[in-house]
Design an enzyme around this catalytic site. Structure first.
Site, PDB file in Angstrom:
ATOM      1  N   ASN A 123       0.831  -1.202   0.000  1.00 33.16           N
ATOM      2  CA  ASN A 123       0.000   0.000   0.000  1.00 33.16           C
ATOM      3  C   ASN A 123       0.868   1.256   0.000  1.00 33.16           C
ATOM      4  OD1 ASN A 123      -2.385  -1.483   0.073  1.00 33.16           O
ATOM      5  ND2 ASN A 123      -2.408  -1.529   2.324  1.00 33.16           N
ATOM      6  N   PHE A 124       0.417   2.263  -0.722  1.00 32.88           N
ATOM      7  CA  PHE A 124       1.082   3.565  -0.773  1.00 32.88           C
ATOM      8  C   PHE A 124       2.515   3.459  -1.301  1.00 32.88           C
ATOM      9  CE2 PHE A 124      -1.806   3.385   2.946  1.00 32.88           C
ATOM     10  CZ  PHE A 124      -2.829   4.165   2.415  1.00 32.88           C
ATOM     11  N   ARG A 125       2.740   2.484  -2.185  1.00 33.64           N
ATOM     12  CA  ARG A 125       4.050   2.247  -2.803  1.00 33.64           C
ATOM     13  C   ARG A 125       5.103   1.806  -1.794  1.00 33.64           C
ATOM     14  NH1 ARG A 125       3.089   1.404  -7.757  1.00 33.64           N
ATOM     15  NH2 ARG A 125       5.218   1.940  -8.348  1.00 33.64           N
ATOM     16  N   LEU A 126       4.682   1.330  -0.627  1.00 39.03           N
ATOM     17  CA  LEU A 126       5.609   0.813   0.378  1.00 39.03           C
ATOM     18  C   LEU A 126       5.734  -0.691   0.176  1.00 39.03           C
ATOM     19  CD1 LEU A 126       4.452   2.917   3.466  1.00 39.03           C
ATOM     20  CD2 LEU A 126       6.358   3.351   1.897  1.00 39.03           C
ATOM     21  N   HIS A 127       6.443  -1.070  -0.871  1.00 32.40           N
ATOM     22  CA  HIS A 127       6.547  -2.463  -1.283  1.00 32.40           C
ATOM     23  C   HIS A 127       7.447  -3.264  -0.350  1.00 32.40           C
ATOM     24  CE1 HIS A 127       4.780  -0.663  -4.771  1.00 32.40           C
ATOM     25  NE2 HIS A 127       5.909  -0.097  -5.161  1.00 32.40           N
TER      26      HIS A 127
END
Length: 201
Positions: free
Chosen positions: A176-180
């Protein structure tokens, strides 16, 4: 590493890659075993193209191709390759870098025999990556090799496998939110222990 749980758990990256691929086979519409294979030419300029990964072995990844085509020549010259597998349905990808060796023995023969007859004849007919006058010329060559080799052709001497023996494998999952989530496995030699680190997204 206590942080490496759920879909990243396990001590064997090849088993982990196999489990991800098996999941993708149930959800990916076309070619879940497709990889974007990168090679470099004599000047160091990269080439990348889609090929199908055919085997995940205990210590390597295997695909098959024409040795005389661009990718085959570049792999033979550099001895190195990289690829990425990306599954939109799972929001995951695997990146691999390593050295290559040919698989042109009984294992390649067995895989060649498992292909459809038209694909086997196509391997004889196509001079991969070379200029082609027309599709009609290609089909004429298919007819010619069909007459020459019949319904049970041997594997062409210029066609076989490459085994990629990785020094680095990265497992990536969308967050989520580009927090891979990213975990990179590295080793100094094919028989060395793996070192695993979490990477920033």
């Amino acid at each position: 590493m206590t942080d490496r749980t759920d879909i990243f758990a396990g001590d064997d990256p090849f088993a982990l890659a196999q489990s991800w691929l098996q999941e993708a086979e149930a959800s990916e519409i076309n070619d879940p075993n497709a990889i974007a294979l990168a090679t470099v030419d004599a000047d160091g300029l990269p080439n990348v193209r889609m090929v199908l990964l055919k085997e995940i072995e205990a210590n390597a990844f295997v695909f098959y191709t024409n040795y005389e085509g661009t990718k085959g020549q570049e792999l033979a010259t550099s001895g190195k390759a990289a690829f990425v597998m990306h599954w939109k349905s799972l929001h995951r990808q695997i990146r691999v870098r390593g050295t290559v060796e040919k698989e042109d023995g009984p294992q390649a023969d067995a895989y060649y025999r498992s292909r459809s007859l038209k694909s086997r004849l196509g391997a004889w007919a196509s001079r991969q990556s070379t200029p082609l006058k027309s599709r009609a010329a290609l089909m004429a060559e298919v007819a010619k090799v069909t007459a020459q080799h019949g319904t049970n052709p041997d594997r062409p001497p210029y066609w076989g496998g490459f085994r990629i023996i990785p020094s680095e494998i990265e497992f990536w999952a969308d967050g989520n939110f580009r927090l891979h989530d990213r975990f990179r496995w590295t080793r100094l030699a094919p028989d060395a222990e793996w070192s695993i680190v979490r990477l920033s997204p």
